[in-house]
Design an enzyme around this catalytic site. Sequence first.
Site, PDB file in Angstrom:
ATOM      1  N   SER A 275       0.872  -1.177   0.000  1.00 39.75           N
ATOM      2  CA  SER A 275       0.000   0.000   0.000  1.00 39.75           C
ATOM      3  C   SER A 275       0.907   1.225   0.000  1.00 39.75           C
ATOM      4  O   SER A 275       2.095   1.125   0.335  1.00 39.75           O
ATOM      5  CB  SER A 275      -0.839  -0.036   1.280  1.00 39.75           C
TER       6      SER A 275
ATOM      7  N   TYR B  10      -1.866  -1.068  10.524  1.00 39.36           N
ATOM      8  CA  TYR B  10      -1.969  -1.362   9.087  1.00 39.36           C
ATOM      9  C   TYR B  10      -0.694  -0.919   8.368  1.00 39.36           C
ATOM     10  O   TYR B  10      -0.145  -1.655   7.546  1.00 39.36           O
ATOM     11  CB  TYR B  10      -3.195  -0.642   8.500  1.00 39.36           C
TER      12      TYR B  10
ATOM     13  N   LYS C  27       1.848  -3.206   6.204  1.00 41.52           N
ATOM     14  CA  LYS C  27       2.142  -2.999   4.781  1.00 41.52           C
ATOM     15  C   LYS C  27       3.626  -2.647   4.544  1.00 41.52           C
ATOM     16  O   LYS C  27       4.176  -2.974   3.495  1.00 41.52           O
ATOM     17  CB  LYS C  27       1.204  -1.931   4.192  1.00 41.52           C
TER      18      LYS C  27
HETATM   19  N1  LIG Z   1      -8.776  -0.644  -1.361  1.00 44.77           N
HETATM   20  C1  LIG Z   1      -7.760   0.162  -1.087  1.00 44.77           C
HETATM   21  O1  LIG Z   1      -7.917   1.393  -1.057  1.00 44.77           O
HETATM   22  C2  LIG Z   1      -6.379  -0.413  -0.855  1.00 44.77           C
HETATM   23  C3  LIG Z   1      -5.295   0.472  -0.812  1.00 44.77           C
HETATM   24  C4  LIG Z   1      -4.027  -0.040  -0.582  1.00 44.77           C
HETATM   25  C5  LIG Z   1      -3.841  -1.396  -0.415  1.00 44.77           C
HETATM   26  N2  LIG Z   1      -4.917  -2.227  -0.447  1.00 44.77           N
HETATM   27  C6  LIG Z   1      -4.671  -3.666  -0.238  1.00 44.77           C
HETATM   28  O2  LIG Z   1      -5.121  -4.375  -1.369  1.00 44.77           O
HETATM   29  C7  LIG Z   1      -5.618  -5.662  -0.985  1.00 44.77           C
HETATM   30  C8  LIG Z   1      -7.015  -5.854  -1.524  1.00 44.77           C
HETATM   31  O3  LIG Z   1      -7.821  -4.793  -1.075  1.00 44.77           O
HETATM   32  P1  LIG Z   1      -9.347  -4.642  -1.503  1.00 44.77           P
HETATM   33  O4  LIG Z   1      -9.711  -3.232  -1.258  1.00 44.77           O
HETATM   34  O5  LIG Z   1      -9.572  -5.249  -2.816  1.00 44.77           O
HETATM   35  O6  LIG Z   1     -10.039  -5.538  -0.351  1.00 44.77           O
HETATM   36  P2  LIG Z   1     -11.531  -6.105  -0.267  1.00 44.77           P
HETATM   37  O7  LIG Z   1     -11.970  -5.894   1.142  1.00 44.77           O
HETATM   38  O8  LIG Z   1     -12.388  -5.584  -1.349  1.00 44.77           O
HETATM   39  O9  LIG Z   1     -11.301  -7.673  -0.520  1.00 44.77           O
HETATM   40  C9  LIG Z   1     -10.486  -8.406   0.342  1.00 44.77           C
HETATM   41  C10 LIG Z   1     -10.839  -9.870   0.194  1.00 44.77           C
HETATM   42  O10 LIG Z   1      -9.952 -10.596   1.077  1.00 44.77           O
HETATM   43  C11 LIG Z   1     -10.715 -11.616   1.689  1.00 44.77           C
HETATM   44  N3  LIG Z   1     -10.114 -11.993   2.971  1.00 44.77           N
HETATM   45  C12 LIG Z   1     -10.083 -11.269   4.115  1.00 44.77           C
HETATM   46  N4  LIG Z   1      -9.500 -11.968   5.088  1.00 44.77           N
HETATM   47  C13 LIG Z   1      -9.140 -13.168   4.556  1.00 44.77           C
HETATM   48  C14 LIG Z   1      -8.492 -14.313   5.068  1.00 44.77           C
HETATM   49  N5  LIG Z   1      -8.124 -14.385   6.370  1.00 44.77           N
HETATM   50  N6  LIG Z   1      -8.271 -15.355   4.241  1.00 44.77           N
HETATM   51  C15 LIG Z   1      -8.657 -15.311   2.947  1.00 44.77           C
HETATM   52  N7  LIG Z   1      -9.293 -14.249   2.405  1.00 44.77           N
HETATM   53  C16 LIG Z   1      -9.527 -13.192   3.211  1.00 44.77           C
HETATM   54  C17 LIG Z   1     -12.094 -10.991   1.903  1.00 44.77           C
HETATM   55  O11 LIG Z   1     -13.100 -11.975   2.107  1.00 44.77           O
HETATM   56  C18 LIG Z   1     -12.269 -10.206   0.610  1.00 44.77           C
HETATM   57  O12 LIG Z   1     -12.905 -10.979  -0.374  1.00 44.77           O
HETATM   58  C19 LIG Z   1      -5.545  -5.689   0.539  1.00 44.77           C
HETATM   59  O13 LIG Z   1      -4.347  -6.348   0.914  1.00 44.77           O
HETATM   60  C20 LIG Z   1      -5.474  -4.230   0.927  1.00 44.77           C
HETATM   61  O14 LIG Z   1      -4.814  -4.021   2.151  1.00 44.77           O
HETATM   62  C21 LIG Z   1      -6.176  -1.764  -0.666  1.00 44.77           C
END
Ligand SMILES: NC(=O)c1ccc[n+]([C@@H]2O[C@H](COP(=O)([O-])OP(=O)(O)OC[C@H]3O[C@@H](n4cnc5c(N)ncnc54)[C@H](O)[C@@H]3O)[C@@H](O)[C@H]2O)c1
Length: 309
Positions: A182, A195, A199
Amino acid sequence: MAEEPTVITVCRLAIEVISTLLRVILELARGIYLSFVPKSPKDVSGEIVLITGAGHGMGREVAIRFAKLGATVVCVDINKEGNQETVDLIKAAKGTAHRFEADVTDRDAVFKLAQRVTIEVGDVTILVNNAGIMPCKPLLRWSEKEVRSTMDINVNGNIWMIQAFLPTMLERNYGHIVAMSSMAGMMPVPNLVPYCGSKFAVRAIMDTLALELQSQPRDASGLKFTTICPFVVNTGLCHRPKSRFPALIKTVETADAADKIVDAVRREIREISIPGDLHYLVRYFMWLVPFPVVKIINSFIDAGVNPHD
Ligand SMILES: NC(=O)c1ccc[n+]([C@@H]2O[C@H](COP(=O)([O-])OP(=O)(O)OC[C@H]3O[C@@H](n4cnc5c(N)ncnc54)[C@H](O)[C@@H]3O)[C@@H](O)[C@H]2O)c1
């Protein structure tokens, strides 16, 4: 006679220093060249791509894109319904996808998953460690459970998955490991203390693993690593983003982020941010300046997340 080995040693060291400097200069030049003229995207048809957190958000969109490119996709999520929806979407578009439920924090379950996937689908060649959570509030309001889950899913989950799938990649000297870090893994963001820690750790894990494999006697040159550092992506994970200059540091749509992720993997780019220009600002500027300067810039741009439950 007694001086000869010393002279030879000094000459050898001098040659090594010069050749190391030359390699550093060449690599810097190559990095600059590739940032203007990136590698052509590799063909991923026939690859077996496993994506954790494939049941929602970026994981789902990345799964759909790899399937469209002809890869066999292994969708892994703790959420059966969301994961099934992703598989259905891929199959409706005539792609190949398999659904597996697993909690990435459960090391035994992850190793059983690896066994099943290998038997039922084949050797995973691209592993996308995407599953993650992001509670968002001042540190003193984080519960013990929230802190532990954040570290377990965002950090340990990555490690268990790598431990389970890396051995086959190493045996074949072929594979690609992708991790979702991130922008909060590059710079401090208030309300995200654990968090950010998780990251930053993801980036450290990826860099350290790449170095460790390079320094082992076994040839691991066929293994590639890509770390993705998004700012805010409109998946619903980040409920209350803020940015004083939204035109410069904006929320990215999930589909656009997924396009960037798949493109970075196909071009074997080591690390990207989304949006892309943030990489240069944060990676190459914020790290050079002293911390008080980081604080001044942070309060000026005021980009981050407001707390929420
Ligand atoms: N959305 C953002 O703004 C953003 C920004 C920076 C980084 N990220 C990172 O990108 C990645 C994806 O983010 P997103 O926004 O698509 O998330 P999201 O919440 O839309 O999807 C995350 C998925 O991970 C699954 N999950 C959660 N815990 C789990 C576990 N213990 N085992 C297996 N699956 C599990 C959930 O069921 C969900 O389907 C994450 O690592 C997040 O930290 C997201």
